[in-house]
Motif scaffolding. Structure first.
Motif, short mmCIF file in Angstrom:
data_model
loop_
_atom_site.label_atom_id
_atom_site.label_comp_id
_atom_site.label_asym_id
_atom_site.label_seq_id
_atom_site.Cartn_x
_atom_site.Cartn_y
_atom_site.Cartn_z
N VAL A 83 0.86 -1.18 0.00
CA VAL A 83 0.00 0.00 0.00
C VAL A 83 0.90 1.24 0.00
N SER A 125 -3.16 0.55 -3.64
CA SER A 125 -2.40 -0.69 -3.49
C SER A 125 -1.88 -1.12 -4.85
N MET A 162 -3.11 2.58 6.71
CA MET A 162 -2.38 1.91 5.63
C MET A 162 -1.79 0.58 6.10
N GLU A 221 -4.74 -1.80 6.12
CA GLU A 221 -5.09 -2.16 4.73
C GLU A 221 -4.10 -3.19 4.17
N ALA A 222 -2.82 -2.98 4.45
CA ALA A 222 -1.81 -3.93 3.96
C ALA A 222 -2.03 -5.31 4.57
#
Ligand SMILES: Cc1ncc(COP(=O)(O)O)c(C=O)c1O
Length: 341
Positions: free
Chosen positions: A20, A34, A101, A104-105
């Protein structure tokens, strides 16, 4: 779930699905996106390549006993990145952007989170670099913040064994008023020769002293130092030591377990008084140190039988790992549970 031999993974890079990224341009961070690319396309005069405008972080997420995924103290890593970025005069992600982030990763690579019971975990590597071109020595005006993850294996495959280390009296890691307190790439470059020479001599790690006087203990190349004696957990107070989040956590656990905690300069001679010593950091939590060699005096300090972890080190290690894997109640609120994966 990926077909990976989780128990055989080392502390090494395994390709996952996505990373990301966000880019700072025209005075603001762009919307995070991403990508499945493992490469970064940047200007050849980017400041990270020439002038070391490079900062990284390292933290972990764990699949718990109850199946939940726990991310450990992410806000602390975000704050440390901000401190590092201020020193290198770089733009930085806010704590919220950093956390979002990272999460999200993890979500995008959920199939790479090692199962509970394997001893493995998901290592998360946030990276902040100056990407803007400069030829003169000055800060970039463009930056990239990137988060990738990679599964890593249990640090102690053959049990929780003690390592042998050497004090380094021929190299300094960080200058007295330099960059030791921030997590910048240059510190690690400065420790490479020392580490390689020590490995050649059969030592697992290098213990650096304060570079002004070489009388006090600073830290290892990628881990803090602690010593235990007479109900005390002692760890160095020095400007050139990186404020380890594991050490901060262990200090709180040590107090919970009834140890007194001291954060103060530690003279080399005090090594003779400790009954246990260790190296602490995200990768291993604690690497018990069984032997410390001092090339100046040719003396080796030995803790216990020199090979086995001591009682307090084992207790501290088990408590912290237990909290990370959801086996022990997280009374301090250190974990962020990531729902739905
Ligand atoms: C120089 C140095 N000291 C200490 C540590 C341990 O810090 P943490 O516990 O936040 O991983 C690290 C690893 O990040 C490090 O590189």
């Amino acid at each position: 779930m990926k077909d990976i031999k989780w128990g055989e993974l080392g502390f090494a890079y395994t390709k996952t699905v996505k990373n990301v990224r966000s880019e700072w341009k025209d005075g603001k961070w762009g919307t995070p996106y991403s990508t499945d690319s493992e490469h970064i396309n940047m200007h050849m005069a980017a400041t990270c390549l020439h002038y070391g405008q490079e900062i990284f972080e390292g933290l972990k997420a764990f699949r718990g006993k109850d199946g939940k995924v726990r991310l450990f103290r992410v806000e602390e890593n975000a704050k440390r990145m901000i401190d590092s970025a201020n020193y290198l005069r770089m733009q930085y992600p806010s704590v919220d952007l950093f956390r979002d982030m990272v999460v999200e990763a993890i979500r995008l690579n959920a199939e790479f989170i090692p199962p509970y019971g394997t001893g493995a975990s998901l290592y998360i590597r946030p990276l902040l670099i100056g990407t803007g071109a400069q030829v003169g020595v000055k800060p970039a005006t463009e930056f990239m913040f990137l988060v990738f993850v990679t599964p890593v294996g249990p640090y102690f495959k053959e049990g929780f064994n003690a390592i042998s280390v050497t004090i380094d009296r021929d190299h300094d890691r960080a200058a007295p008023l330099g960059t030791g307190h921030v997590k910048v790439g240059g510190n690690y470059a400065a420790s490479m020769e020392s580490g390689e020479l020590a490995h050649k001599d059969g030592f697992a790690n290098v213990l650096f002293l304060d570079s002004a006087t070489h009388k006090f203990i600073d830290e290892f190349s990628a881990a803090n130092f602690f010593g235990i004696r007479d109900g005390l957990y002692v760890t160095p107070d020095s400007h050139s030591v990186l404020p380890s989040i594991t050490n901060k956590t262990l200090r709180e656990i040590a107090e919970d377990l009834g140890l007194k905690v001291e954060n103060r300069p530690i003279a080399v001679e005090e090594l003779a008084q400790f009954t246990e010593t260790g190296a602490v950091g995200t990768a291993a939590v604690i690497s018990p140190v069984g032997k410390i060699y001092d090339p100046l005096t040719k003396h080796t300090y030995i803790y216990g039988d020199g090979k086995t972890a001591g009682e307090w080190s084992t207790k501290l290690y088990k408590t912290l790992q237990g909290i990370q894997y959801g086996e022990i109640e997280d009374t301090h609120g250190w974990n962020t549970v990531i729902e739905g994966i």
